[in-house]
Scaffold this motif. Structure first.
Motif, PDB file in Angstrom:
ATOM      1  N   LEU A 203     -26.971 -39.657  12.568  1.00 21.90           N
ATOM      2  CA  LEU A 203     -26.977 -41.207  12.310  1.00 21.90           C
ATOM      3  C   LEU A 203     -26.253 -41.433  10.931  1.00 21.90           C
ATOM      4  N   PHE A 204     -25.064 -42.219  11.141  1.00 18.34           N
ATOM      5  CA  PHE A 204     -23.630 -42.502  10.019  1.00 18.34           C
ATOM      6  C   PHE A 204     -24.746 -43.269   9.123  1.00 18.34           C
ATOM      7  N   ASP A 205     -25.709 -43.234   7.923  1.00 17.72           N
ATOM      8  CA  ASP A 205     -26.606 -44.106   7.456  1.00 17.72           C
ATOM      9  C   ASP A 205     -25.653 -44.393   6.058  1.00 17.72           C
ATOM     10  N   LEU A 206     -25.269 -46.240   5.571  1.00 18.92           N
ATOM     11  CA  LEU A 206     -25.390 -46.137   4.367  1.00 18.92           C
ATOM     12  C   LEU A 206     -25.778 -45.165   3.213  1.00 18.92           C
ATOM     13  N   ASN A 207     -24.838 -44.837   2.345  1.00 21.32           N
ATOM     14  CA  ASN A 207     -25.730 -44.055   1.155  1.00 21.32           C
ATOM     15  C   ASN A 207     -26.569 -44.297   0.229  1.00 21.32           C
ATOM     16  N   THR A 208     -26.436 -45.825  -0.143  1.00 25.33           N
ATOM     17  CA  THR A 208     -27.524 -46.429  -0.437  1.00 25.33           C
ATOM     18  C   THR A 208     -28.551 -46.472   0.419  1.00 25.33           C
ATOM     19  N   THR A 209     -29.440 -46.356   1.345  1.00 28.17           N
ATOM     20  CA  THR A 209     -30.198 -46.519   1.765  1.00 28.17           C
ATOM     21  C   THR A 209     -30.665 -44.927   2.556  1.00 28.17           C
ATOM     22  N   ALA A 210     -30.098 -44.235   2.524  1.00 26.86           N
ATOM     23  CA  ALA A 210     -29.944 -42.583   2.705  1.00 26.86           C
ATOM     24  C   ALA A 210     -30.421 -41.782   2.021  1.00 26.86           C
ATOM     25  N   LYS A 211     -30.682 -41.964   0.471  1.00 29.03           N
ATOM     26  CA  LYS A 211     -30.828 -41.365  -0.736  1.00 29.03           C
ATOM     27  C   LYS A 211     -32.247 -40.966  -0.346  1.00 29.03           C
ATOM     28  N   ASN A 212     -33.017 -41.954  -0.134  1.00 24.81           N
ATOM     29  CA  ASN A 212     -34.236 -42.084  -0.332  1.00 24.81           C
ATOM     30  C   ASN A 212     -34.961 -41.321   1.200  1.00 24.81           C
ATOM     31  N   LEU A 213     -34.419 -41.398   2.031  1.00 23.54           N
ATOM     32  CA  LEU A 213     -34.909 -40.560   3.437  1.00 23.54           C
ATOM     33  C   LEU A 213     -34.140 -38.753   2.802  1.00 23.54           C
TER      34      LEU A 213
END
Length: 324
Positions: A203-213
């Motif tokens: 998944l190419f996720d937004l960096n703003t939401t990927a951090k917690n994952l």
């Protein structure tokens, strides 16, 4: 000279005063400014817009009211601003895909070049290529090798057809010469859930939401799509560093006004934007949320919309993504 002659003379003198001078005396703004956002309240774009509106209002000494016009990938708000009076009192706080990706994929009721006056960019963001933490892929090279050996078997999720992470996947396929299977979802959250559950490969996720994952240990970050490394993922290479020099995708948030908005109003807003982006409290809030501060002139914003729009039109044609 009688009183009526004096009033006439005063009116003539006032009409000869340049608009910029009137503005300097407080002519603009003299009423509340509407800042339209193309997404629902509480989302990432809305949160930034409200923080920005607060600072803009303080600088201009006038109320700046955020108005959410969600739906259709931001195009409902875009159309509302495009058809609004060009007086500086209706502005568009937009995410770049609304004016660069969406028009490349489908017919819209606005022209991103002709119907808007660019004002400024505020922040940029990047996408991060994620895989499940238990995935055998430790880097981009191993992922590409597997994709080439199994055409169409590796899958990538997105927030929907035309979303920035969908286009990032298409760019990945074209730059790496691989064939993947796109799995669109109704938003990022369900795509994230299926990545964590190992139902999709990447998944190419937004960096703003990927951090917690990533910090939770449930997923692994392989690369970012920005031209330079992202401050939130300092140890993660860019796609360029991974061997794909043409793979750069930076999304951005910025301000547009209706076409025909005067140069004086645009300058007032652009100058205010520069002061907001120099404000330590605003900068710290944005950087803590994963954004990068980006201050561009109106001319630079217009050039960016044009160049990115052309890039995505070419991509849409090559990938047969145009929907109309």
């Amino acid at each position: 000279m009688n009183i009526w002659s004096k009033k006439l003379a005063a009116a003539v003198c006032l009409s000869a005063v340049p608009f910029s001078a009137v503005m300097a005396q407080g002519g603009y703004p003299n009423q509340a400014i509407r800042l339209l956002v193309g997404y629902s309240p509480g989302g990432s774009v809305d949160i930034v817009a409200r923080e920005y509106a607060q600072h803009l209002g303080q600088l201009l000494k006038q109320s700046v009211v955020v108005e959410n016009r969600g739906g259709a990938s931001g195009t409902i708000a875009a159309q509302a601003v495009a058809s609004a009076p060009a007086d500086g009192y209706t502005l568009f706080f937009t995410a770049s895909p609304t004016v660069t990706i969406t028009p490349a994929l489908q017919k819209t009721n606005f022209d991103p070049i002709k119907d808007f006056q660019p004002v400024a960019t505020v922040v940029s963001y990047t996408n991060v290529l994620l895989v499940n933490a238990a995935s055998p892929y430790k880097d981009i090279q191993s992922l590409v090798t597997a994709a080439k050996a199994n055409p169409g078997k590796l899958t990538y999720g997105s927030a929907g057809v035309g979303a920035s992470n969908h286009l990032s996947g298409e760019l990945f396929e074209q730059n790496a010469g691989i064939e993947l299977t796109h799995v669109p979802y109704k938003g990022n959250a369900p795509a994230q859930s299926d990545l964590i559950a190992d139902r999709i490969t990447m998944l190419f996720d937004l960096n703003t939401t990927a951090k917690n994952l990533v910090e939770s240990g449930r997923v692994r970050a392989l690369a970012v799509t920005s031209g330079e490394r992202n401050a939130m993922f300092k140890d993660v290479p860019t796609m360029v560093q991974a061997g794909y020099p043409k793979f750069i995708f930076d999304g951005w948030l910025g301000i547009l006004a209706p076409a025909g908005t005067s140069a004086e109003v645009v300058k007032a807003l652009s100058d205010a934007n520069a002061k907001i982006l120099a404000n330590n409290a605003f900068r710290e809030r944005m950087q803590a949320s994963g954004y990068t501060i980006v201050d561009s002139s109106p001319k630079q914003v217009g050039e960016r919309i044009a160049s990115e729009g052309e890039q995505f039109r070419d991509l849409a044609e090559r990938a047969n993504l145009r929907q109309d």
